[in-house]
Design a protein around this motif. Structure first.
Motif, short mmCIF file in Angstrom:
data_model
loop_
_atom_site.label_atom_id
_atom_site.label_comp_id
_atom_site.label_asym_id
_atom_site.label_seq_id
_atom_site.Cartn_x
_atom_site.Cartn_y
_atom_site.Cartn_z
N ILE A 164 0.82 -1.22 0.00
CA ILE A 164 0.00 0.00 0.00
C ILE A 164 0.86 1.27 0.00
O ILE A 164 0.32 2.37 -0.05
N GLY A 165 2.20 1.11 0.08
CA GLY A 165 3.07 2.28 -0.11
C GLY A 165 3.75 2.81 1.14
O GLY A 165 4.29 3.92 1.12
N CYS A 166 3.74 2.02 2.23
CA CYS A 166 4.50 2.47 3.41
C CYS A 166 5.99 2.48 3.07
O CYS A 166 6.46 1.71 2.23
N ASP A 167 6.74 3.37 3.72
CA ASP A 167 8.16 3.51 3.42
C ASP A 167 9.01 2.50 4.18
O ASP A 167 10.12 2.18 3.75
N ALA A 168 8.51 2.05 5.32
CA ALA A 168 9.28 1.12 6.17
C ALA A 168 8.30 0.40 7.08
O ALA A 168 7.12 0.77 7.18
N VAL A 169 8.80 -0.65 7.73
CA VAL A 169 7.97 -1.42 8.66
C VAL A 169 8.72 -1.57 9.97
O VAL A 169 9.95 -1.66 9.99
N SER A 170 7.96 -1.59 11.06
CA SER A 170 8.52 -1.92 12.37
C SER A 170 7.98 -3.31 12.68
O SER A 170 6.78 -3.48 12.88
N VAL A 171 8.85 -4.30 12.67
CA VAL A 171 8.40 -5.69 12.83
C VAL A 171 8.42 -6.04 14.31
O VAL A 171 9.47 -6.12 14.94
N ASP A 172 7.23 -6.23 14.87
CA ASP A 172 7.05 -6.38 16.31
C ASP A 172 6.89 -7.86 16.67
O ASP A 172 5.85 -8.46 16.40
N GLY A 173 7.91 -8.45 17.26
CA GLY A 173 7.88 -9.87 17.59
C GLY A 173 7.02 -10.18 18.81
O GLY A 173 6.59 -9.28 19.54
N PHE A 174 6.86 -11.46 19.05
CA PHE A 174 6.04 -11.98 20.15
C PHE A 174 6.48 -11.46 21.53
O PHE A 174 5.70 -11.36 22.47
N GLU A 175 7.76 -11.08 21.63
CA GLU A 175 8.32 -10.61 22.91
C GLU A 175 7.77 -9.26 23.32
O GLU A 175 7.87 -8.86 24.48
N CYS A 176 7.23 -8.50 22.36
CA CYS A 176 7.01 -7.06 22.55
C CYS A 176 6.01 -6.72 23.64
O CYS A 176 5.10 -7.48 23.94
N GLY A 177 6.20 -5.55 24.22
CA GLY A 177 5.20 -4.98 25.11
C GLY A 177 4.07 -4.42 24.25
O GLY A 177 4.32 -3.96 23.14
N GLY A 178 2.85 -4.48 24.74
CA GLY A 178 1.72 -4.00 23.95
C GLY A 178 1.05 -5.15 23.21
O GLY A 178 0.89 -6.23 23.77
N HIS A 179 0.71 -4.93 21.95
CA HIS A 179 -0.09 -5.90 21.21
C HIS A 179 0.77 -6.72 20.25
O HIS A 179 1.11 -6.25 19.17
N PRO A 180 1.11 -7.96 20.60
CA PRO A 180 1.97 -8.77 19.73
C PRO A 180 1.21 -9.50 18.62
O PRO A 180 1.82 -10.27 17.88
N GLY A 181 -0.09 -9.26 18.48
CA GLY A 181 -0.87 -9.98 17.46
C GLY A 181 -1.23 -11.37 17.96
O GLY A 181 -1.10 -11.67 19.16
N GLU A 182 -1.62 -12.22 17.04
CA GLU A 182 -2.14 -13.55 17.45
C GLU A 182 -1.30 -14.70 16.91
O GLU A 182 -1.66 -15.86 17.04
N ASP A 183 -0.15 -14.40 16.27
CA ASP A 183 0.65 -15.47 15.65
C ASP A 183 1.71 -16.06 16.57
O ASP A 183 2.18 -17.18 16.34
N ASP A 184 2.17 -15.27 17.55
CA ASP A 184 3.15 -15.72 18.54
C ASP A 184 4.48 -16.16 17.93
O ASP A 184 5.05 -17.18 18.32
N ILE A 185 4.98 -15.38 16.98
CA ILE A 185 6.28 -15.70 16.37
C ILE A 185 7.36 -14.77 16.95
O ILE A 185 7.30 -13.56 16.76
N PRO A 186 8.35 -15.35 17.64
CA PRO A 186 9.41 -14.51 18.22
C PRO A 186 10.35 -13.95 17.15
O PRO A 186 10.42 -14.48 16.03
N ASN A 187 11.11 -12.93 17.55
CA ASN A 187 11.91 -12.20 16.56
C ASN A 187 13.03 -13.01 15.92
O ASN A 187 13.46 -12.67 14.82
#
Ligand SMILES: Cc1cc2nc3c(=O)[nH]c(=O)nc-3n(C[C@H](O)[C@H](O)[C@H](O)COP(=O)(O)O)c2cc1C
Length: 338
Positions: free
Chosen positions: A150-173
């Motif tokens: 969709i045209g974002c310039d960069a991504v911040s890839v947030d692994g399972f370890e992260c504080g906040g919302h790690p999503g539902e996949d549970d994949i560590p960095n």
């Protein structure tokens, strides 16, 4: 990575790590402070940017477009370096005034926006037209690819370890970062579990162009939060976080406390029948009480496993300088010896 700069007659040793992220955001060090609810105020954002990283004001915390405009103006008084604003897109019955917030960001000339939550496609054209660089926070490779599409310039890839919302996949960095490196063309930073020079070098080795930190930046002298919050992070180990709200598909990694234990009891008792209203006392409106009043048992608040690596409360400047020195030592001494 080491260069020598002549300042008058004095030789100053400077550590420089140029990456696609430092080039994209025009910053000195590849270190970003992620948006954090009731933490990301001008004081912290400016301290991170002044130390050569990219600081971030949390848009939704400010409440209204006018208040965000004030916070951006305050930050500009404290730094002349680039900083970002975080826009978190959450499902909500009464959505925040996103167009109003975006207008203030554009009018103020903020160079970078960190988006998070759901797909930011709807708001991207306005940001891109204004020349703003967008970094989207993702917890999976498929969402990262979508952000790229969709045209974002960069991504911040947030692994399972992260504080906040790690999503539902549970994949560590250790898996997520090289997977992202294999698939992405746009640059990405590693987020979740990052604390020091070891994290930075490790993240770069796995394909990232820098790192994003949340929890580590809270335990700094510059973070405008109650001392109790900083001490809670220093006193916590890597075993002290819990995942809550999984059955609502809104999983959040939080620091364990009495309110979190109560919340988890309700989750156990109600199972799939749990509704947001059942846990409202533990999660709604608790951030001001925790972050500003220091009432640590007031509810559930985001915190990463990386708390186990946080043992001090330095200034942001000392933290970032220390990270860059340690990274330099690892790359130019330890790894060179192998
Ligand atoms: C107290 C706290 C509040 C946070 N609030 C937000 C937020 O409002 N929006 C957002 O996109 N991310 C938020 N995050 C996530 C951080 O920006 C960052 O991605 C995360 O903390 C990285 O993991 P780490 O804590 O292991 O460094 C928050 C994190 C913490 C610890």
């Amino acid at each position: 990575m080491k260069i020598f700069m002549k300042v008058g007659l004095v030789k100053v040793k400077e550590k420089i790590m140029k990456t696609k992220i430092t080039e994209l955001f025009e910053i000195e060090h590849p270190i970003i402070q992620g948006g954090m609810h009731h933490v990301g105020f001008a004081e912290l954002a400016a301290a991170v940017s002044n130390a050569g990283g990219l600081g971030t004001i949390t848009g939704l915390t400010q409440g209204t477009p006018e208040k965000l405009a004030n916070e951006i103006a305050r930050c500009k008084e404290m730094t002349d370096k680039p900083f970002a604003v975080n826009l978190t897109f959450l499902p909500s019955l009464t959505p925040p005034d996103y167009p109003g917030l975006i207008k203030e960001i554009i009018d103020a000339g903020v160079p970078v926006v960190e988006t998070a939550g759901r797909n930011p496609a709807e708001y991207l054209p306005a940001l891109k037209e204004a020349g703003i660089k967008v970094i989207h926070k993702c917890t999976s490779v498929r969402h990262s690819l979508k952000a790229q599409d969709i045209g974002c310039d960069a991504v911040s890839v947030d692994g399972f370890e992260c504080g906040g919302h790690p999503g539902e996949d549970d994949i560590p960095n250790f898996i997520l970062l090289p997977r992202a490196a294999d698939e992405l063309e746009i640059p990405f930073v590693a987020s979740g579990g990052m604390a020091d020079g070891r994290s930075l070098v490790g993240a770069m080795a796995l394909g990232a162009e820098g790192m994003n930190m949340g929890t580590r930046f809270i335990a700094t002298q510059d973070a405008p939060v109650h001392q109790n919050v900083k001490e809670a992070i220093v006193n916590a180990s890597e075993l002290d976080t819990r995942l809550v709200m999984r059955s609502l598909r809104n999983t959040e990694r939080v620091l364990n406390n009495a309110a979190v234990e109560r919340l988890m009891e309700k989750e156990k008792a109600l199972g799939a029948d749990l509704k947001f209203e059942d846990i409202i006392d533990e999660v709604a409106g608790v951030y001001p009480k925790i972050m500003h009043e220091g009432t640590m048992e007031a509810g559930a608040w985001s915190c990463g496993m990386v708390a186990g690596l946080v043992n001090d409360i330095p200034t942001v400047q000392d933290l970032i300088d220390g990270i860059m020195s340690q990274a330099d030592e690892i790359i130019n001494s330890r790894l060179k010896n192998f």
